[in-house]
Design an enzyme around this catalytic site. Structure first.
Site, mmCIF file in Angstrom:
data_model
loop_
_atom_site.group_PDB
_atom_site.id
_atom_site.type_symbol
_atom_site.label_atom_id
_atom_site.label_comp_id
_atom_site.label_asym_id
_atom_site.label_seq_id
_atom_site.Cartn_x
_atom_site.Cartn_y
_atom_site.Cartn_z
ATOM 1 N N GLU A 1 20.264 -1.317 61.039
ATOM 2 C CA GLU A 1 21.334 -0.366 61.355
ATOM 3 C C GLU A 1 21.008 1.063 60.903
ATOM 4 O O GLU A 1 21.869 1.759 60.388
ATOM 5 C CB GLU A 1 22.645 -0.814 60.691
ATOM 6 C CG GLU A 1 23.130 -2.154 61.193
ATOM 7 C CD GLU A 1 24.343 -2.676 60.422
ATOM 8 O OE1 GLU A 1 25.210 -3.270 61.060
ATOM 9 O OE2 GLU A 1 24.414 -2.517 59.196
HETATM 10 C C1 TNX Z 1 25.766 -6.138 59.745
HETATM 11 S S1 TNX Z 1 23.589 -7.953 59.308
HETATM 12 C C2 TNX Z 1 25.014 -5.688 58.680
HETATM 13 C C3 TNX Z 1 25.639 -5.482 57.376
HETATM 14 C C4 TNX Z 1 27.100 -5.865 57.385
HETATM 15 C C5 TNX Z 1 27.297 -7.092 58.229
HETATM 16 C C6 TNX Z 1 28.682 -7.621 58.221
HETATM 17 C C7 TNX Z 1 22.888 -6.666 58.909
HETATM 18 C C8 TNX Z 1 21.466 -6.695 58.805
HETATM 19 N N1 TNX Z 1 23.651 -5.571 58.708
HETATM 20 O O1 TNX Z 1 25.487 -4.140 56.969
HETATM 21 O O2 TNX Z 1 27.486 -6.108 56.072
HETATM 22 O O3 TNX Z 1 26.943 -6.778 59.559
HETATM 23 O O4 TNX Z 1 28.761 -8.849 58.886
#
Ligand code: TNX
Length: 488
Positions: A298
């Site tokens: 992300e």
């Molecule tokens: C996505 S999964 C994220 C996290 C959040 C999560 C909540 C991932 C690699 N990144 O930053 O906590 O969703 O479900």
């Protein structure tokens, strides 16, 4: 006398081969002793503790005589496989390694009560067992909400029952930094302190000594700690502590909301790599396990070119300090060395980067959110949890196959599976347990048991027996209506 209610095959994860011999039950009685061959004494003691709690008997551990025998043998059991023979006179546990004996102990545990007094019967027959995948893991997010050492240890004790052998700690994120780094003390004094975490409700951090203590505790249970330092995104807490890590060098405000994708290390600044190298060096030095997770997810505030520049500089640093890099699958957008391990976490049906990495020889960890995310709500009525990947009831956590999840990523490309527990909505270890159980056993069985053994009806029947066990262990669980829990 307490007759074990379990039959030989009533184990989670279900063993690879089970041959019951109903006339061959073994009774643990007041004179039962464990004979632990040289090099197996610690596991012998762990088994003795299980039998002592179940019976109240002394159950001594000796090297010379006993009717429950632990031994190491070089017979192709693999790193964690074992053979268990239960006959009226003798219980024999054989494995190639202490880790294999420990796995056998987790099987034996399921045949005896958590606590009790008096004789207990073990079901007769033979189990020959070994894992499908080497990496069977749980991730705990201690950044959005910090969990103290004793709670993480208790969690570890709960998950090893299902033959989980890695614990991935998400140590850093926008809302907090949870591992002391000696060269950069404000990471934890500022960003691990009061007011950190989602809603400011999760302060705390591990000192280097705490972390070493946890690593040793895990090692005694044959669990490898996988530390994650998430970068180049998810770094607001680091930038609060050290403004030189921002683009303009101006301090940013602490954040306690749940937003993602707004912070980034600066790919074009040398300060970035001085920081990253120090952190990687210190974390690698504290971590005996082979892996260091560098996040990479992300990174919406990192332009694609900068992301590539950053990863291309940082991946060799992980190797320089002797570790294999794991990263969330976004990392696979860059050319990866084949030692790097992408971890697939999304819900889409395909991923070109991960497929290309697999074709180039990388191993992959499977954590599809719509199956393995322990922070997803079980049902719409729940308070706890999120639902961006949908609702994940127990049958969804069980009803998938990792080798069929992504085109181009088959059995041989898989290192294993991980269930991830993000902690934005969690406030206590009770919350953690209720999100974990009973879904983790489903993912654990997917990771350990042969594909041919998968059977939802069998699984849900075996799972039901854990309701009373968890109650006796004081572990909270979600009483999913999909399971016919025995009346209390
Ligand atoms: C996505 S999964 C994220 C996290 C959040 C999560 C909540 C991932 C690699 N990144 O930053 O906590 O969703 O479900």
């Amino acid at each position: 006398m307490l007759i074990g209610t379990n039959r030989l095959g009533d184990v989670i994860p279900v063993p690879a081969q089970v041959r019951p011999v109903p006339a061959a039950d073994f009774t643990i009685h007041s004179g039962t002793a464990i004979r632990a061959a040289a090099g197996t004494g610690a596991v012998g003691e762990q088994l003795a503790e299980v039998f002592r709690a179940a019976t109240g008997f002394a159950v001594p551990v000796r090297e010379t005589a006993g009717s429950v025998v632990l031994q190491l043998e070089d017979a192709g059991h693999g790193d964690e496989g074992y053979r268990l023979d239960i006959t009226p006179d003798l219980v024999t546990v054989c494995a190639g390694t202490p880790a294999g004996l420990f796995a056998a102990v987790q099987t034996l545990r399921q045949f005896v009560p958590v606590a009790g007094s008096g004789e207990v019967t073990l079901p007769g027959g033979q189990i020959v067992d070994r894992p499908r995948f080497a990496y069977r893991s749980v991730m705990l997010d201690v950044a959005r909400h910090f969990f103290p050492l004793d709670e993480v240890k208790a969690y570890l004790d709960a998950i090893v029952q299902f033959k989980i052998n890695h614990l991935h700690l998400h140590l850093t994120d926008d809302q907090g930094w949870r591992l002391e780094i000696k060269g950069w003390p404000d990471l934890t004094t500022v960003s691990g302190g009061p007011g950190t975490g989602v809603d400011g409700a999760g302060p705390g951090f591990y000192t280097a000594a705490d972390y070493a203590d946890l690593v040793a505790y895990a090692a005694a249970r044959f669990v490898t700690i996988v530390p994650e330092i998430d970068m180049p995104g998810h770094v607001n807490a680091a930038q609060v502590a050290y403004p030189e890590l921002t683009a303009d060098g101006v301090a940013v405000a602490p954040r306690t909301d749940q937003a993602v994708g707004y912070s980034s290390l600066v790919a074009g600044k040398e300060e970035t790599y001085a920081f990253v190298e120090d952190v990687i060096r210190e974390v690698a030095a504290l971590t005996p396990g082979p892996y260091l997770h560098i996040g990479g997810d992300e990174a919406d505030a990192t332009p694609a070119d900068d992301y590539r520049t950053f990863m291309t500089r940082v991946l060799p640093l992980v190797a320089k300090y002797g570790k294999s890099a794991i990263g969330w699958h976004e990392m696979a957008a860059v050319e990866l060395p084949d030692s790097a391990i992408p971890q697939f976490w999304r819900v889409e049906a395909t991923n070109d980067g991960v497929a290309r990495a697999a074709a180039n020889g990388s191993k992959v960890i499977m954590s599809p959110a719509d199956r393995t995310y322990l922070d997803m709500k079980y049902d719409a009525g729940m308070q706890l949890g999120l639902d961006w990947a949908g609702l994940v009831e127990v049958d969804r956590a069980y009803g998938w196959d990792p080798a069929e999840r992504l085109p181009g990523v088959g059995e041989d490309a898989l290192l294993g599976v991980e269930a991830a527990l993000w902690s934005e909505t969690l406030r206590s270890i009770t919350d953690v347990q209720a999100m974990t159980f009973p879904r983790l056993p489903a993912v654990a069985e997917i990771g350990w048991s042969p594909r041919s053994s998968h059977d939802w009806e069998s699984f849900r029947r075996r799972l039901a027996a854990f309701g009373p066990r968890w109650t006796a262990q004081r572990i909270s669980f979600h009483p999913s209506p999909q399971i016919d829990w025995p009346a209390a």
